[in-house]
Structure formats: structure tokens, C-alpha cells
Design a protein around this motif. Structure first.
Motif, PDB file in Angstrom:
ATOM      1  N   ASP A 162       0.852  -1.182   0.000  1.00  0.00           N
ATOM      2  CA  ASP A 162       0.000   0.000   0.000  1.00  0.00           C
ATOM      3  C   ASP A 162       0.893   1.239   0.000  1.00  0.00           C
ATOM      4  O   ASP A 162       1.819   1.350   0.807  1.00  0.00           O
ATOM      5  N   PRO A 163       0.652   2.235  -0.878  1.00  0.00           N
ATOM      6  CA  PRO A 163       1.497   3.447  -0.885  1.00  0.00           C
ATOM      7  C   PRO A 163       1.423   4.225   0.420  1.00  0.00           C
ATOM      8  O   PRO A 163       2.358   4.914   0.793  1.00  0.00           O
ATOM      9  N   LYS A 164       0.291   4.128   1.134  1.00  0.00           N
ATOM     10  CA  LYS A 164       0.182   4.829   2.419  1.00  0.00           C
ATOM     11  C   LYS A 164       1.162   4.261   3.443  1.00  0.00           C
ATOM     12  O   LYS A 164       1.741   4.987   4.247  1.00  0.00           O
ATOM     13  N   LEU A 165       1.337   2.907   3.372  1.00  0.00           N
ATOM     14  CA  LEU A 165       2.291   2.296   4.282  1.00  0.00           C
ATOM     15  C   LEU A 165       3.714   2.771   3.999  1.00  0.00           C
ATOM     16  O   LEU A 165       4.505   2.983   4.916  1.00  0.00           O
ATOM     17  N   GLU A 166       4.029   2.951   2.716  1.00  0.00           N
ATOM     18  CA  GLU A 166       5.352   3.445   2.363  1.00  0.00           C
ATOM     19  C   GLU A 166       5.568   4.861   2.889  1.00  0.00           C
ATOM     20  O   GLU A 166       6.646   5.204   3.372  1.00  0.00           O
ATOM     21  N   GLU A 167       4.526   5.710   2.807  1.00  0.00           N
ATOM     22  CA  GLU A 167       4.642   7.077   3.327  1.00  0.00           C
ATOM     23  C   GLU A 167       4.840   7.075   4.838  1.00  0.00           C
ATOM     24  O   GLU A 167       5.661   7.829   5.377  1.00  0.00           O
ATOM     25  N   ILE A 168       4.099   6.202   5.514  1.00  0.00           N
ATOM     26  CA  ILE A 168       4.231   6.135   6.970  1.00  0.00           C
ATOM     27  C   ILE A 168       5.630   5.679   7.371  1.00  0.00           C
ATOM     28  O   ILE A 168       6.251   6.237   8.280  1.00  0.00           O
ATOM     29  N   GLU A 169       6.125   4.655   6.650  1.00  0.00           N
ATOM     30  CA  GLU A 169       7.463   4.162   6.966  1.00  0.00           C
ATOM     31  C   GLU A 169       8.534   5.208   6.679  1.00  0.00           C
ATOM     32  O   GLU A 169       9.499   5.355   7.437  1.00  0.00           O
ATOM     33  N   SER A 170       8.370   5.953   5.572  1.00  0.00           N
ATOM     34  CA  SER A 170       9.350   6.995   5.262  1.00  0.00           C
ATOM     35  C   SER A 170       9.332   8.105   6.309  1.00  0.00           C
ATOM     36  O   SER A 170      10.384   8.630   6.700  1.00  0.00           O
ATOM     37  N   LYS A 171       8.133   8.461   6.799  1.00  0.00           N
ATOM     38  CA  LYS A 171       8.038   9.483   7.849  1.00  0.00           C
ATOM     39  C   LYS A 171       8.688   9.000   9.140  1.00  0.00           C
ATOM     40  O   LYS A 171       9.371   9.764   9.822  1.00  0.00           O
ATOM     41  N   LEU A 172       8.465   7.710   9.449  1.00  0.00           N
ATOM     42  CA  LEU A 172       9.083   7.169  10.653  1.00  0.00           C
ATOM     43  C   LEU A 172      10.600   7.158  10.550  1.00  0.00           C
ATOM     44  O   LEU A 172      11.308   7.449  11.528  1.00  0.00           O
ATOM     45  N   GLU A 173      11.113   6.839   9.354  1.00  0.00           N
ATOM     46  CA  GLU A 173      12.558   6.845   9.163  1.00  0.00           C
ATOM     47  C   GLU A 173      13.132   8.254   9.298  1.00  0.00           C
ATOM     48  O   GLU A 173      14.167   8.459   9.933  1.00  0.00           O
ATOM     49  N   LYS A 174      12.429   9.254   8.709  1.00  0.00           N
ATOM     50  CA  LYS A 174      12.897  10.636   8.837  1.00  0.00           C
ATOM     51  C   LYS A 174      12.846  11.100  10.280  1.00  0.00           C
ATOM     52  O   LYS A 174      13.739  11.798  10.760  1.00  0.00           O
ATOM     53  N   LYS A 175      11.767  10.706  10.970  1.00  0.00           N
ATOM     54  CA  LYS A 175      11.646  11.089  12.378  1.00  0.00           C
ATOM     55  C   LYS A 175      12.776  10.484  13.203  1.00  0.00           C
ATOM     56  O   LYS A 175      13.340  11.132  14.100  1.00  0.00           O
ATOM     57  N   LYS A 176      13.113   9.241  12.896  1.00  0.00           N
ATOM     58  CA  LYS A 176      14.209   8.590  13.615  1.00  0.00           C
ATOM     59  C   LYS A 176      15.533   9.268  13.317  1.00  0.00           C
ATOM     60  O   LYS A 176      16.362   9.485  14.210  1.00  0.00           O
ATOM     61  N   GLU A 177      15.741   9.641  12.042  1.00  0.00           N
ATOM     62  CA  GLU A 177      16.968  10.346  11.684  1.00  0.00           C
ATOM     63  C   GLU A 177      17.053  11.694  12.383  1.00  0.00           C
ATOM     64  O   GLU A 177      18.108  12.094  12.873  1.00  0.00           O
ATOM     65  N   ASN A 178      15.918  12.426  12.434  1.00  0.00           N
ATOM     66  CA  ASN A 178      15.911  13.719  13.118  1.00  0.00           C
ATOM     67  C   ASN A 178      16.184  13.558  14.606  1.00  0.00           C
ATOM     68  O   ASN A 178      16.905  14.355  15.206  1.00  0.00           O
ATOM     69  N   ALA A 179      15.582  12.513  15.195  1.00  0.00           N
ATOM     70  CA  ALA A 179      15.811  12.278  16.621  1.00  0.00           C
ATOM     71  C   ALA A 179      17.276  11.961  16.891  1.00  0.00           C
ATOM     72  O   ALA A 179      17.864  12.450  17.867  1.00  0.00           O
ATOM     73  N   ASP A 180      17.888  11.175  16.006  1.00  0.00           N
ATOM     74  CA  ASP A 180      19.306  10.857  16.179  1.00  0.00           C
ATOM     75  C   ASP A 180      20.169  12.105  16.026  1.00  0.00           C
ATOM     76  O   ASP A 180      21.126  12.311  16.782  1.00  0.00           O
ATOM     77  N   SER A 181      19.818  12.950  15.042  1.00  0.00           N
ATOM     78  CA  SER A 181      20.599  14.172  14.836  1.00  0.00           C
ATOM     79  C   SER A 181      20.434  15.135  16.000  1.00  0.00           C
ATOM     80  O   SER A 181      21.394  15.779  16.433  1.00  0.00           O
ATOM     81  N   VAL A 182      19.216  15.255  16.552  1.00  0.00           N
ATOM     82  CA  VAL A 182      18.984  16.129  17.703  1.00  0.00           C
ATOM     83  C   VAL A 182      19.745  15.622  18.917  1.00  0.00           C
ATOM     84  O   VAL A 182      20.359  16.400  19.660  1.00  0.00           O
ATOM     85  N   GLN A 183      19.712  14.313  19.127  1.00  0.00           N
ATOM     86  CA  GLN A 183      20.443  13.745  20.253  1.00  0.00           C
ATOM     87  C   GLN A 183      21.943  13.967  20.105  1.00  0.00           C
ATOM     88  O   GLN A 183      22.628  14.308  21.078  1.00  0.00           O
ATOM     89  N   TRP A 184      22.445  13.828  18.887  1.00  0.00           N
ATOM     90  CA  TRP A 184      23.864  14.069  18.651  1.00  0.00           C
ATOM     91  C   TRP A 184      24.218  15.524  18.913  1.00  0.00           C
ATOM     92  O   TRP A 184      25.250  15.842  19.515  1.00  0.00           O
ATOM     93  N   PHE A 185      23.334  16.442  18.476  1.00  0.00           N
ATOM     94  CA  PHE A 185      23.600  17.872  18.667  1.00  0.00           C
ATOM     95  C   PHE A 185      23.524  18.248  20.143  1.00  0.00           C
ATOM     96  O   PHE A 185      24.307  19.082  20.621  1.00  0.00           O
ATOM     97  N   MET A 186      22.588  17.641  20.880  1.00  0.00           N
ATOM     98  CA  MET A 186      22.485  17.913  22.312  1.00  0.00           C
ATOM     99  C   MET A 186      23.734  17.433  23.047  1.00  0.00           C
ATOM    100  O   MET A 186      24.245  18.121  23.944  1.00  0.00           O
ATOM    101  N   GLU A 187      24.225  16.268  22.677  1.00  0.00           N
ATOM    102  CA  GLU A 187      25.457  15.773  23.296  1.00  0.00           C
ATOM    103  C   GLU A 187      26.629  16.694  22.975  1.00  0.00           C
ATOM    104  O   GLU A 187      27.499  16.929  23.823  1.00  0.00           O
ATOM    105  N   LEU A 188      26.636  17.248  21.753  1.00  0.00           N
ATOM    106  CA  LEU A 188      27.704  18.172  21.368  1.00  0.00           C
ATOM    107  C   LEU A 188      27.644  19.448  22.200  1.00  0.00           C
ATOM    108  O   LEU A 188      28.681  19.974  22.646  1.00  0.00           O
ATOM    109  N   ILE A 189      26.431  19.959  22.438  1.00  0.00           N
ATOM    110  CA  ILE A 189      26.270  21.178  23.239  1.00  0.00           C
ATOM    111  C   ILE A 189      26.703  20.928  24.678  1.00  0.00           C
ATOM    112  O   ILE A 189      27.446  21.717  25.271  1.00  0.00           O
TER     113      ILE A 189
END
Length: 387
Positions: free
Chosen positions: A108-135
Motif C-alpha cells: 500500500d502506498p500509504k504504508l510506504e509514506e508512513i514508513e518513510s516518515k518514521l525513518e525521517k523522524k528517527k533520523e531527526n531524533a538521532d541528529s537532535v540527540q547528537w547535537f544535544m550531546e555536542l552542546i
């Protein structure tokens, strides 16, 4: 081929899904018994003959019922796109074919959109956590985070370089953990004692303050909570303004909050406040003693004595605008003062010598004047008589 011919396969087996393969023998999907039932129950629709099974009705997910089927039976019938039975597969062969199934064909294309959003959210969370550790790692003040038992979870470079190396901790993390864990209990006990051992609405133990004189820092103890559950503590070591007077002209002093948290003697706090207050007034009056004394409402000698007692030149030696010698007048310069004093001392003996010689010179003319003054008067009288 009609759906009635597909349903006859389910009459011969207990499986709820049947594998459908291509001419090459690759698994294309699973034909569901419920889907065939829905097609047959639509009586108002005229069902035409099909050349092959539509790929749209095939499923690509592995159901739990299908796995339970292999517990009762060792093989499952396999049909082709033409609706005819092709082979029987055992469980290992079926699972091997199912792993090679391209799941993107029937997704289902909707499932692909949901999975892509989850992957982006995970990437953003990892980047935010990395930036917080840097600060946190480059934070100028020392930071140390521990769990409830006092074990270290995180500390930054400032703590490692400027706090842990002090003689109090002797570059030992275990010694620092033990000291801070006991200090946390003492500060909390003191807080409860000051608030009559109550933890009501007015009591707030999320942030507590204390002063460590051995380190010359103000310690802020932050309780780390999540959903009213305590997970650990954050220790924030900030330099004490009383222990390190910077003399910064932009610093607003006195800061009563730091004064109350410093736990220093009253005389030390008052001296620090008086020193900053006089220093500010001197700067406003261009370091003029007389004008500053008038502004503060004290005699000039009193102000000079307080400046010597408080050692303002040593307190604010890092500030370039404050001069070591404070002039009395705005036009004077600190370097010219000793020259003027020396000139006055040299000129005083000359004045005394002149005053000593004056009476010697003045005594002679006065005596002559007294002897000569009566002669013209007598001559005048004789001349009158002669006439």
C-alpha cells in the motif's frame, strides 16, 4: 476460469491461504479464502471468465493461521495463475520462497509514506540527540549527571578538566560520586529542616543550591524526573562571583541571590558589596575622589581609607580602566603627582631663607631713617627764625 473453480481448492484443504506461483515457479502472493468468499457473495455482479488470477487480490503478508496450518499438515497445495494446482510445498520450501517474495509489488502506498516518515523522524531524533550531546560536552560550566544511586551517566569536558582535577576530588571519579551523593542528602535535609520537614505545595526540591568553598563554585543540583518518577540528578558547577570577583563593568552587583546561596560570612558579603558599589561610583566620576565622596555622602578621607582597606586596585586589577593611583582632580594624571610634591618640598626652604634675611635688611634703614628725620625739621625751624 471462474472464482468457483478457485474455491474448490479450499474444500480440499484446511489452509486459509494458498500460495500462487508464476510459470517460472516463483511465489507471487497468497490467495485468501475470505477474498474468494467475498467475490462469490456478490450476486449482483456478473462474473466473467478470467484468464488468470488477478494480482490485485493476492496478499504478501504472512499470517499466523498459515503457520498454524503446518503444525497439522506437512504440505500445502500450490496453484498457478491459471487456477490449477501445480505442486505441494513443505514448510521449509514455503518459507524460503516467501523470503524471496518482492513485498513492493502488492504494498500500500500509504504504508510506504508512513514508513518513510518514521525513518525521517528517527533520523531527526538521532541528529537532535547528537547535537544535544555536542552542546553539553562543550558547555562552559562543569556538568555531571548520575542515576539515583550516584553512579555517573554523563560528564562534560569542563567537569573533567576544571572540577575533577581539584584537590577535593584528586582526579578520581569514584571519589567525586561519593562526595556529591552525600552532599545531595545533606542539602536536601537542610532544605527540609528550613521548611519544617514538609514537602507541600510551597516546597520545591527540583532545584537546590549550595556553595562548595573548596572548589570556589556554586553547585546547582537538578532532580531529573519523568512522569513524577526520579531517574537521577544533574550537578551544575558554576563559578562563584564572590570567590572570583571579575570586576566586570557590565556585571550588576550586588546579586542577592548569589549572596544568599554563597553561605559566606556576613563581613565578606558586605565588603564585596561595598567594594563594587564604590568601584561603580568611581567610574561614574572618572576616578575623582572628591566627586565620588560627595556622591556617596562621606568625607573624602573616609573614602580614601575605605579604598585602601578594601584594596580596590587588587580586586579590579583585570580591568584596564581602573588605575592603581586614583587622582584627586580630573585634570591631574597619576604620574605627575610625585613631581608636584617634590617641587613643593624644594621650594619651602627658599621661602624660609628670605624671611630670615628680611629682618636684617630692614633694621638698618629703619635706624637711619630715625636719625635723619629730625634734621630737616630742625633746619626748617632755624630758617624760620632767621627770617
Amino acid at each position: 476460469m471462474k472464482f468457483e473453480s478457485l474455491y474448490r481448492h479450499f474444500l480440499l484443504t484446511k489452509a486459509t491461504h494458498l500460495p500462487v506461483i508464476s510459470e517460472e515457479g516463483e511465489l507471487l502472493g497468497l490467495l485468501s479464502k475470505d477474498r474468494v468468499h467475498r467475490e462469490l457473495s456478490d450476486l449482483g455482479r456478473e462474473r466473467e471468465d478470467l484468464e488468470q488470477i488477478p494480482l490485485e487480490i493476492l496478499e504478501t503478508e504472512l499470517h499466523e493461521n498459515l503457520l498454524l496450518y503446518f503444525k497439522e499438515s506437512t504440505q500445502i497445495p500450490v496453484i498457478g495463475l491459471d487456477g490449477e494446482k501445480k505442486d505441494n510445498w513443505d514448510k521449509p520450501r514455503f518459507l524460503a520462497s516467501f523470503t524471496r517474495l518482492d513485498s513492493s509489488q502488492g504494498r500500500d502506498p500509504k504504508l510506504e509514506e508512513i514508513e518513510s516518515k518514521l525513518e525521517k523522524k528517527k533520523e531527526n531524533a538521532d541528529s537532535v540527540q547528537w547535537f544535544m550531546e555536542l552542546i553539553l560536552s562543550h558547555f562552559p560550566d562543569g556538568l555531571l549527571a548520575t542515576d539515583v544511586n550516584g553512579s555517573t551517566i554523563f560528564y562534560n569536558e569542563s567537569f573533567e578538566n576544571h572540577i575533577l582535577t581539584k584537590p577535593l576530588f584528586r582526579d578520581s571519579l569514584q571519589l567525586a560520586e561519593k562526595y556529591l551523593h552525600n552532599l545531595n542528602r545533606e542539602v536536601l535535609a537542610t532544605y527540609l529542616k528550613d521548611h519544617d520537614l514538609s514537602l507541600g505545595k510551597d516546597a520545591d526540591t527540583s532545584v537546590l543550591y549550595t556553595n562548595i568553598t573548596e572548589l570556589k563554585v556554586t553547585l546547582r543540583i537538578v532532580t531529573l524526573k519523568k512522569e513524577k518518577k526520579v531517574f537521577g540528578f544533574l550537578y551544575h558547577f558554576s563559578p562563584s562571583s564572590f570567590a572570583h570577583p571579575s570586576g566586570d563593568g557590565d556585571l550588576e552587583f550586588p546579586n542577592l541571590g548569589d549572596a544568599f546561596r554563597s553561605k559566606l560570612p556576613l563581613e565578606s558579603v558586605l565588603e564585596e558589596m561595598e567594594a563594587h558599589y564604590i568601584h561603580k561610583s568611581l567610574k561614574r566620576n572618572s576616578n575623582n575622589i572628591s566627586h565620588t565622596a560627595t556622591e556617596l555622602g562621606v568625607p573624602r578621607t573616609t573614602l580614601q581609607n575605605r579604598i585602601r582597606f578594601l584594596k580596590l586596585s587588587e580586586r579590579f586589577q583585570n580591568e584596564g580602566k581602573v588605575k592603581t593611583v586614583i587622582p584627586r582632580k580630573r585634570s591631574e594624571k597619576p604620574e605627575e603627582k610625585p613631581k608636584k610634591v617634590a617641587s613643593k618640598k624644594n621650594s619651602s626652604p627658599l621661602k624660609k631663607a628670605k624671611t630670615v634675611q628680611k629682618p636684617v635688611k630692614s633694621s638698618k634703614p629703619t635706624t637711619k631713617g630715625k636719625k635723619q628725620s629730625p634734621k630737616p625739621r630742625q633746619a626748617g625751624k632755624k630758617s624760620k627764625k632767621r627770617r
